[in-house]
Scaffold this motif. Structure first.
Motif, PDB file in Angstrom:
ATOM      1  N   ALA A   1      17.271  16.465  12.491  1.00  0.00           N
ATOM      2  CA  ALA A   1      16.804  15.955  11.204  1.00  0.00           C
ATOM      3  C   ALA A   1      16.778  14.436  11.268  1.00  0.00           C
ATOM      4  O   ALA A   1      17.579  13.815  11.971  1.00  0.00           O
ATOM      5  N   PHE A   2      15.858  13.849  10.527  1.00  0.00           N
ATOM      6  CA  PHE A   2      15.651  12.403  10.585  1.00  0.00           C
ATOM      7  C   PHE A   2      15.495  11.859   9.175  1.00  0.00           C
ATOM      8  O   PHE A   2      14.842  12.462   8.323  1.00  0.00           O
ATOM      9  N   ALA A   3      16.105  10.695   8.927  1.00  0.00           N
ATOM     10  CA  ALA A   3      15.913   9.976   7.672  1.00  0.00           C
ATOM     11  C   ALA A   3      15.988   8.484   7.977  1.00  0.00           C
ATOM     12  O   ALA A   3      16.407   8.073   9.070  1.00  0.00           O
ATOM     13  N   GLU A   4      15.593   7.677   7.021  1.00  0.00           N
ATOM     14  CA  GLU A   4      15.574   6.234   7.253  1.00  0.00           C
ATOM     15  C   GLU A   4      15.932   5.489   5.979  1.00  0.00           C
ATOM     16  O   GLU A   4      15.814   6.019   4.871  1.00  0.00           O
ATOM     17  N   ILE A   5      16.362   4.248   6.163  1.00  0.00           N
ATOM     18  CA  ILE A   5      16.685   3.381   5.037  1.00  0.00           C
ATOM     19  C   ILE A   5      16.331   1.957   5.424  1.00  0.00           C
ATOM     20  O   ILE A   5      16.695   1.479   6.493  1.00  0.00           O
ATOM     21  N   GLY A   6      15.593   1.275   4.578  1.00  0.00           N
ATOM     22  CA  GLY A   6      15.172  -0.098   4.846  1.00  0.00           C
ATOM     23  C   GLY A   6      16.013  -1.109   4.091  1.00  0.00           C
ATOM     24  O   GLY A   6      17.075  -0.798   3.547  1.00  0.00           O
ATOM     25  N   GLY A   7      15.528  -2.351   4.068  1.00  0.00           N
ATOM     26  CA  GLY A   7      16.207  -3.400   3.323  1.00  0.00           C
ATOM     27  C   GLY A   7      17.197  -4.220   4.117  1.00  0.00           C
ATOM     28  O   GLY A   7      18.056  -4.893   3.538  1.00  0.00           O
ATOM     29  N   TRP A   8      17.103  -4.208   5.445  1.00  0.00           N
ATOM     30  CA  TRP A   8      18.100  -4.893   6.280  1.00  0.00           C
ATOM     31  C   TRP A   8      17.618  -6.249   6.806  1.00  0.00           C
ATOM     32  O   TRP A   8      18.350  -6.911   7.548  1.00  0.00           O
ATOM     33  N   ASP A   9      16.422  -6.667   6.443  1.00  0.00           N
ATOM     34  CA  ASP A   9      15.845  -7.900   6.981  1.00  0.00           C
ATOM     35  C   ASP A   9      16.263  -9.084   6.106  1.00  0.00           C
ATOM     36  O   ASP A   9      15.510  -9.583   5.278  1.00  0.00           O
ATOM     37  N   THR A  10      17.474  -9.557   6.316  1.00  0.00           N
ATOM     38  CA  THR A  10      18.125 -10.508   5.404  1.00  0.00           C
ATOM     39  C   THR A  10      17.982 -11.951   5.891  1.00  0.00           C
ATOM     40  O   THR A  10      18.939 -12.568   6.364  1.00  0.00           O
ATOM     41  N   HIS A  11      16.784 -12.498   5.738  1.00  0.00           N
ATOM     42  CA  HIS A  11      16.534 -13.879   6.177  1.00  0.00           C
ATOM     43  C   HIS A  11      17.118 -14.915   5.213  1.00  0.00           C
ATOM     44  O   HIS A  11      17.393 -16.043   5.618  1.00  0.00           O
ATOM     45  N   ALA A  12      17.292 -14.545   3.959  1.00  0.00           N
ATOM     46  CA  ALA A  12      17.769 -15.500   2.957  1.00  0.00           C
ATOM     47  C   ALA A  12      18.756 -14.830   2.015  1.00  0.00           C
ATOM     48  O   ALA A  12      18.631 -13.645   1.698  1.00  0.00           O
ATOM     49  N   ASN A  13      19.755 -15.603   1.604  1.00  0.00           N
ATOM     50  CA  ASN A  13      20.741 -15.125   0.631  1.00  0.00           C
ATOM     51  C   ASN A  13      21.313 -13.767   1.020  1.00  0.00           C
ATOM     52  O   ASN A  13      21.376 -12.836   0.214  1.00  0.00           O
ATOM     53  N   GLN A  14      21.752 -13.685   2.241  1.00  0.00           N
ATOM     54  CA  GLN A  14      22.298 -12.423   2.751  1.00  0.00           C
ATOM     55  C   GLN A  14      23.565 -12.018   2.025  1.00  0.00           C
ATOM     56  O   GLN A  14      23.777 -10.843   1.738  1.00  0.00           O
ATOM     57  N   GLY A  15      24.394 -12.995   1.731  1.00  0.00           N
ATOM     58  CA  GLY A  15      25.663 -12.701   1.079  1.00  0.00           C
ATOM     59  C   GLY A  15      26.740 -12.333   2.075  1.00  0.00           C
ATOM     60  O   GLY A  15      26.472 -12.129   3.269  1.00  0.00           O
ATOM     61  N   GLY A  16      27.962 -12.271   1.584  1.00  0.00           N
ATOM     62  CA  GLY A  16      29.093 -11.910   2.423  1.00  0.00           C
ATOM     63  C   GLY A  16      29.724 -10.615   1.947  1.00  0.00           C
ATOM     64  O   GLY A  16      29.180  -9.535   2.140  1.00  0.00           O
ATOM     65  N   ALA A  17      30.886 -10.743   1.292  1.00  0.00           N
ATOM     66  CA  ALA A  17      31.540  -9.557   0.740  1.00  0.00           C
ATOM     67  C   ALA A  17      30.771  -9.003  -0.448  1.00  0.00           C
ATOM     68  O   ALA A  17      30.939  -7.836  -0.819  1.00  0.00           O
ATOM     69  N   ALA A  18      29.921  -9.838  -1.052  1.00  0.00           N
ATOM     70  CA  ALA A  18      29.061  -9.411  -2.152  1.00  0.00           C
ATOM     71  C   ALA A  18      27.661  -9.941  -1.885  1.00  0.00           C
ATOM     72  O   ALA A  18      27.466 -10.845  -1.077  1.00  0.00           O
ATOM     73  N   GLY A  19      26.676  -9.341  -2.558  1.00  0.00           N
ATOM     74  CA  GLY A  19      25.312  -9.806  -2.371  1.00  0.00           C
ATOM     75  C   GLY A  19      24.398  -8.690  -1.918  1.00  0.00           C
ATOM     76  O   GLY A  19      24.759  -7.504  -1.911  1.00  0.00           O
ATOM     77  N   GLN A  20      23.180  -9.045  -1.516  1.00  0.00           N
ATOM     78  CA  GLN A  20      22.171  -8.031  -1.203  1.00  0.00           C
ATOM     79  C   GLN A  20      22.559  -7.157  -0.015  1.00  0.00           C
ATOM     80  O   GLN A  20      22.364  -5.934  -0.038  1.00  0.00           O
TER      81      GLN A  20
END
Length: 434
Positions: free
Chosen positions: A288-307
């Motif tokens: 089975a295969f699934a995917e999740i995007g949203g990992w291209d964090t060029h700006a305002n990545q954040g640390g313990a909190a954030g995007q």
């Protein structure tokens, strides 16, 4: 209308009604459908669930090398604080005195401590490309830079495994995606099923007064099917239709996960929930295969909190829910995560990170020798970095994939799965228990 079994499966066309009318493909089509979907029987089926983190996840934030003194020097604004016992503090969740999980991935800590989650740092492809598209294609094809290979490594893995024809069904390989991913493309049939609610027999205009009802459409199809069984298959295939009907009736909005599992809201959580449903339906799912995007964090990545922290919350809770929901079934299931490459070691001027090289993979399940961070740590000093900017690669992703394919699935000829890679069992990490 003539429709070959291969064409039917390649299209993932298991939505029997897509425009609000009964499909009139006739007995030939129905016979193909039945023989393509004989229900699986028996326990002990080995299953692999692959999850692609598209966009290049920052493995240094996912599994933090807080014990490396250079980590904090190069990430002054996005680093995750060292472990702390203070209430409400957002430090890393210590794993072994050197590495720690991001605090928003706390849902996976019990799985790690149970010995069913292994982490592989400094893992990835030796390809030097920083193109998302090329890197994803290469990884899904099981190569480094070879664009001549178009089939996926998962598809070739299925072809390289011992076959028990009595157990193989058209549901052997499924993707909870709109389009069939590169990983599953090839000579072995595979299905893309993005939404179980659209699977099987249903009307497109099922609202009151807006067209034929789902019940009417279903009844029409069942009559057509039963006629085909009597006239063409002479009573065979009834169990197959029952299995298809059961899956088409599965409503994700009414599904109750087991063992108190709670999937996160959103597309990723729904994909994992539906994978669990298909596995439990005993339709013969092996990959089975699934995917999740949203990992291209060029700006305002954040640390313990954030995007990025928010993505880790969704990702880890989804994995934890799937693991919990499948319960005892996890004794025969391996969950493998991957991403095309990592991020730069040093943060950029926008408090983010750019395209990098090595990252962190995860392997989870009952067959996994977990509770450990695997892989040789290359270090974060400038002279230790790849091209002076990225985490260096110490584990080729194909060594991880090959170990899972061989030791979990029993793949026989690994050269057919990874054609341009010199495999060696001596490079296996011992991820899969003997």
């Amino acid at each position: 209308m003539t429709l070959s079994r291969r064409t039917f499966l390649k299209r993932g066309a298991l939505a029997l009604v897509s425009v609000g009318s009964i499909p009139m493909w006739g007995p030939r089509f129905l016979q193909q459908l039945v023989f393509a979907a004989e229900p699986a029987r028996g326990a002990g089926r080995k299953i692999l669930i692959c999850l692609f983190q598209r966009g290049a996840v920052d493995g240094l934030s996912m599994v933090v090398p807080y014990g490396d003194k250079n980590y904090y020097a190069v990430r002054s604004e996005i680093a995750i604080a060292q472990p702390t016992q203070k209430a409400g503090a957002e430090g890393v969740l210590d794993l072994d005195g050197f590495f720690g999980l991001h605090p928003n991935m706390a849902a996976l800590l019990p799985v790690y401590k149970s010995g069913h989650l292994a982490l592989i740092q400094a893992c990835g492809s030796p390809s030097s490309t920083r193109s998302h598209f090329d890197a994803q294609d290469f990884m899904e094809c099981g190569v480094a830079n070879d664009k001549s290979i178009r089939s996926g490594w998962l598809n070739r893995t299925l072809l390289a495994c011992p076959e028990d024809r009595a157990r193989i069904t058209s549901f052997r390989a499924v993707a909870a995606t709109t389009m069939l991913p590169r990983s599953l493309q090839g000579d072995h049939e595979a299905l893309a099923i993005p939404d179980l609610k659209a699977f099987g027999v249903r009307g497109a205009n099922a609202k009151a007064g807006s067209g034929p009802s789902t019940t009417a459409v279903a009844s029409g199809f069942e009559g057509l099917y039963e006629g085909a069984v009597d006239s063409v298959m002479h009573g065979t295939g009834k169990e197959a239709f029952d299995a298809i009907a059961a899956l088409s009736a599965a409503d994700p909005t009414k599904y109750t996960p087991e063992n108190g599992a709670q999937y996160p809201n959103g597309a990723f959580g729904r994909s994992l929930l539906q994978i669990a449903q298909m596995i439990k339906a005993n339709l013969g799912v092996e990959v089975a295969f699934a995917e999740i995007g949203g990992w291209d964090t060029h700006a305002n990545q954040g640390g313990a909190a954030g995007q990025l922290a928010n993505r880790f919350t969704e990702f880890s809770r989804g994995l934890a829910a799937l693991y919990q929901d499948l319960g005892d079934r996890m004794a025969d299931i391996v969950i493998l995560t991957m991403s095309e490459f990592g991020r730069t070691v040093r943060q950029n001027g926008n408090r983010g990170t750019d395209h990098g090289h090595a990252t962190c993979f995860m392997v989870m399940g009952g067959p996994i020798a977990g509770g450990k961070v695997y892989g040789k740590w290359p270090g974060l000093a400038h002279e230790q970095l790849y091209e002076g900017r990225d985490l260096a690669l110490t584990t080729d992703y194909r060594d991880v994939f090959a170990e899972v394919a061989q030791k979990h699935f029993g793949a026989r000829d690994l050269t057919k799965i990874f054609p341009d890679f010199k495999l060696s069992a001596s490079r296996y990490h011992g991820l899969v228990r003997a």
